[in-house]
Design an enzyme around this catalytic site. Structure first.
Site, PDB file in Angstrom:
ATOM      1  CG  MET A   1      -2.137  -0.926   1.055  1.00  0.00           C
ATOM      2  SD  MET A   1      -3.350  -0.743   2.379  1.00  0.00           S
ATOM      3  CE  MET A   1      -4.019   0.879   2.042  1.00  0.00           C
ATOM      4  N   GLY A   2       2.001   1.193   0.666  1.00  0.00           N
ATOM      5  CA  GLY A   2       2.891   2.357   0.681  1.00  0.00           C
ATOM      6  C   GLY A   2       3.376   2.713  -0.706  1.00  0.00           C
ATOM      7  CG  ASN A  90      -6.141  -0.551   9.585  1.00  0.00           C
ATOM      8  OD1 ASN A  90      -6.758   0.477   9.306  1.00  0.00           O
ATOM      9  ND2 ASN A  90      -6.257  -1.653   8.881  1.00  0.00           N
ATOM     10  CB  SER A 116     -10.853   2.143   3.614  1.00  0.00           C
ATOM     11  OG  SER A 116     -11.547   0.963   3.247  1.00  0.00           O
ATOM     12  CE  LYS A 170      -9.304   1.626   6.921  1.00  0.00           C
ATOM     13  NZ  LYS A 170      -8.890   0.327   7.463  1.00  0.00           N
ATOM     14  CG  HIS A 173     -14.374   1.541   6.897  1.00  0.00           C
ATOM     15  ND1 HIS A 173     -13.523   0.458   6.689  1.00  0.00           N
ATOM     16  CD2 HIS A 173     -14.817   1.881   5.663  1.00  0.00           C
ATOM     17  CE1 HIS A 173     -13.468   0.166   5.415  1.00  0.00           C
ATOM     18  NE2 HIS A 173     -14.251   1.022   4.767  1.00  0.00           N
ATOM     19  CG  ASN A 174     -11.226  -1.678   9.135  1.00  0.00           C
ATOM     20  OD1 ASN A 174     -11.511  -0.867   8.253  1.00  0.00           O
ATOM     21  ND2 ASN A 174     -10.002  -2.134   9.296  1.00  0.00           N
ATOM     22  CD  GLU A 177     -13.291  -4.464   5.578  1.00  0.00           C
ATOM     23  OE1 GLU A 177     -12.421  -5.347   5.701  1.00  0.00           O
ATOM     24  OE2 GLU A 177     -13.023  -3.260   5.377  1.00  0.00           O
ATOM     25  CG  HIS A 440     -26.941  -4.376  42.563  1.00  0.00           C
ATOM     26  ND1 HIS A 440     -25.697  -3.843  42.792  1.00  0.00           N
ATOM     27  CD2 HIS A 440     -26.781  -5.712  42.490  1.00  0.00           C
ATOM     28  CE1 HIS A 440     -24.805  -4.828  42.841  1.00  0.00           C
ATOM     29  NE2 HIS A 440     -25.442  -5.979  42.670  1.00  0.00           N
TER      30      HIS A 440
END
Length: 462
Positions: A1-2, A90, A116, A170, A173-174, A177, A440
Site C-alpha cells: 500500500m505504501g 490501522n 481504506s 476507520k 468502518h472495519n 466491514e 442494587h
C-alpha cells in the site's frame, strides 16, 4: 500500500521521496514501478528527511503498534518545528490520541489517517479518514483531495475531527466491514446448503443482487466474481477448497471493545467477530461434527421465493449493521469531542473503500435531513424498508434454524431490530434479581426515585 500511495501522489502532480529500511526493496521499486517518475529514492532516514521541502509531510506506512512509535522516535530528532508525520496504518485510536498530544507538545504536527481500499484503492483512489488538528489537515488538503477516490459529490476524504478521530472512524468502518462480510457469507451458506446452488448459480444470484439499489456494493460484486474462479487442480470452484478459518487483524475486536466500554449495542458486528473466532477452531469443529447431529429436515419451498427472501434478509440485516456502526460513531463523537458529521462520513465511504455501496447515498441523505437522527432505523426510508421486508427476514432465520445452519449475524440483526422497536424489555426482571441478591436497587415505572425490597421477607409472606 505504501508503494501504491506514493505512485498515486506522484501521478497527481506532487513530487515524492521514498525510504524503506530494505535497500533491495527501494531499488526494486525504483527500477520497476517508479521508473521515469518524479520519485526520489533515499537510503537513510537522514537522507529522506533532508530531501523533503519544508514544512515536511511524512507519510508512515508500517505495522500498527510498536513499529509506529519506533519510527516516530527515529524521526523526531531529524524534524524541524511544524513538520508533520501522518500515520496511514490501522492504528488503535488511543495510540493516535497519545501521539497527537506528544508530537504537538514537541512543536510538530501529527495526523492519524485511516486509509481504506486495499492496494488497488491506494493506487487508484482510496477513502481517506484524516484526524488531528484542523490546521494540520488544511496543510495536506490539496494532496489528499487529489489522491482520494472521486465520486459524484466530491473526493472521498474530509476532515474527520480532532485527536484520534480519523483512526476511530476507520476502526468502525472495519467493524461494519466485518458485519457486511459475515452477512454475505451467511447468505451464501443458505443458498448453497438449503437450495443446493452451484458456483454458476451463485454467481448469477450475486450478480443480479449487485444490480439492485439495495445491494449494489463492492463486497457483493467481488463475491459474484469469486464464484467464477475455478481451482486448476480439481476444476471445482476455488472458494470450495479454501479452508473455512477466517483471519482477523484486530480492528473488528477493537470496535466491539470500544462499544462495550461506551455502552453501545453492536450485536451484528460482535456476531461477525465471534463467527471468525469460531471458524478458527477448525479441528475441534471437525471432531464435533462427528458427535453432534444436525436436525433431520428438508426444504420443500420454492427456490426463487427463498432466494428473494434471503436477499431481503441480507438487506435488512445490512441496514442494522450500519445503524449500529453509525450509533457507535455518534456516541464516540459525543464522548471524545470529535464533532463528527455522520452524513459526510457516509459520503466519503461511497468510493474507494471496502464497504462502498450504493445505499450509502441513502444514509447520507438520512443524516442530511436530520443530523440529530438517533438511529438509522428511524429514518423514514429505512424504517419502511424493514417493515416491508421483515416477514421474509423472519422466514429465512426460521428456515436456517430448522436446517441447522448458523446465521449469527442475520439473527443478531433481527434481535437488534426487535429489541429496539419494543417499548418494554424483560430487564425489569433482571433489575429485580440484582436487587434480590445484591441490593442494587431499582427504579419504578409509576413514581420517581430509587427503591430496594427485602425480597426474602416478601417471599416468606407470600
Amino acid at each position: 500500500m505504501g508503494e501504491n500511495l506514493a505512485l498515486n501522489v506522484e501521478r497527481n502532480g506532487f513530487p515524492v521521496a521514498v525510504y524503506n529500511r530494505s535497500r533491495e526493496k527501494t531499488d526494486a521499486f525504483m527500477t520497476n514501478r517508479a521508473g521515469g517518475k518524479n520519485v526520489k529514492a533515499t537510503y537513510s532516514l537522514e537522507e529522506f528527511v533532508e530531501s523533503l521541502e519544508r514544512p515536511r509531510r511524512i507519510l508512515v506506512m508500517v505495522k500498527a503498534g510498536g513499529p509506529v512509535d519506533a519510527v516516530i522516535e527515529q524521526l523526531k530528532p531529524l524534524l524541524d518545528p511544524d513538520d508533520m508525520i501522518i500515520d496511514g496504518g490501522n492504528s488503535l485510536y488511543d495510540d493516535t490520541e497519545r501521539r497527537v498530544k506528544d508530537l504537538e507538545a514537541a512543536g510538530f504536527n501529527f495526523i492519524g489517517m485511516g486509509v481504506s481500499g486495499g492496494e488497488e484503492g491506494a493506487l487508484n483512489g482510496p477513502s481517506l479518514m484524516p484526524g488531528g488538528s484542523r490546521a494540520a489537515y488544511d496543510s495536506i488538503e490539496p494532496i489528499v483531495t487529489k489522491i482520494a477516490a472521486q465520486v459524484d459529490d466530491g473526493p472521498c476524504v474530509t476532515y474527520i475531527g480532532a485527536g484520534g478521530s480519523g483512526h476511530y472512524v476507520k476502526m468502525v468502518h472495519n467493524g461494519i466491514e466485518y458485519g457486511d462480510m459475515q452477512l454475505i457469507a451467511e447468505a451464501y451458506d443458505l443458498l448453497k446448503n438449503v437450495l443446493g446452488l452451484d458456483h454458476k448459480q451463485l454467481h448469477q444470484v450475486f450478480s443480479e443482487w449487485n444490480t439492485t439499489d439495495e445491494l449494489n456494493s463492492f463486497l457483493v460484486e467481488i463475491t459474484a466474481d469469486i464464484f467464477t474462479k475455478l481451482d486448476e487442480g480439481s476444476n471445482q470452484a476455488l472458494v470450495e477448497v479454501i479452508m473455512d478459518a477466517a483471519g482477523q487483524k484486530g480492528t473488528g475486536r477493537w470496535t466491539v471493545m470500544s462499544a462495550l466500554e461506551m455502552g453501545v449495542s453492536i450485536p451484528t458486528i460482535t456476531a461477525a467477530v465471534n463467527a471468525r473466532i469460531m471458524s478458527s477452531i477448525k479441528q475441534e469443529r471437525v471432531a464435533a461434527a462427528k458427535e453432534l447431529n444436525a436436525p433431520d429436515a428438508s426444504f420443500s419451498g420454492d427456490a426463487q421465493t427463498f432466494i428473494n427472501q434471503v436477499r431481503d434478509a441480507l438487506y435488512c440485516s445490512k441496514i442494522c449493521s450500519y445503524a449500529q456502526g453509525m450509533a457507535l460513531l455518534g456516541k464516540a463523537s459525543e464522548t471524545y469531542g470529535y464533532d463528527l458529521n455522520l452524513g459526510e462520513t457516509a459520503r466519503i465511504w461511497k468510493g474507494g473503500c471496502i464497504i462502498r455501496a450504493g445505499f450509502l447515498n441513502k444514509i447520507k441523505a438520512a443524516y442530511d435531513e436530520n443530523p440529530a437522527l438517533a438511529n438509522l432505523l428511524l429514518a423514514p426510508e429505512f424504517k419502511q424498508t424493514i417493515l416491508d421486508r421483515q416477514s421474509a427476514w423472519r422466514d429465512v432465520i426460521a428456515t436456517a434454524a430448522q436446517q441447522g445452519i448458523p446465521v449469527p449475524a442475520f439473527s443478531a440483526s433481527l434481535d437488534y431490530f426487535d429489541s429496539y422497536r419494543r417499548d418494554r424489555l424483560p430487564q425489569n426482571l433482571t433489575q429485580a434479581q440484582r436487587d434480590y441478591f445484591g441490593a442494587h436497587t431499582y427504579e419504578r415505572t409509576d413514581k420517581p426515585g430509587s427503591f430496594h425490597t427485602e425480597w426474602m421477607k416478601e417471599t416468606a409472606n407470600v
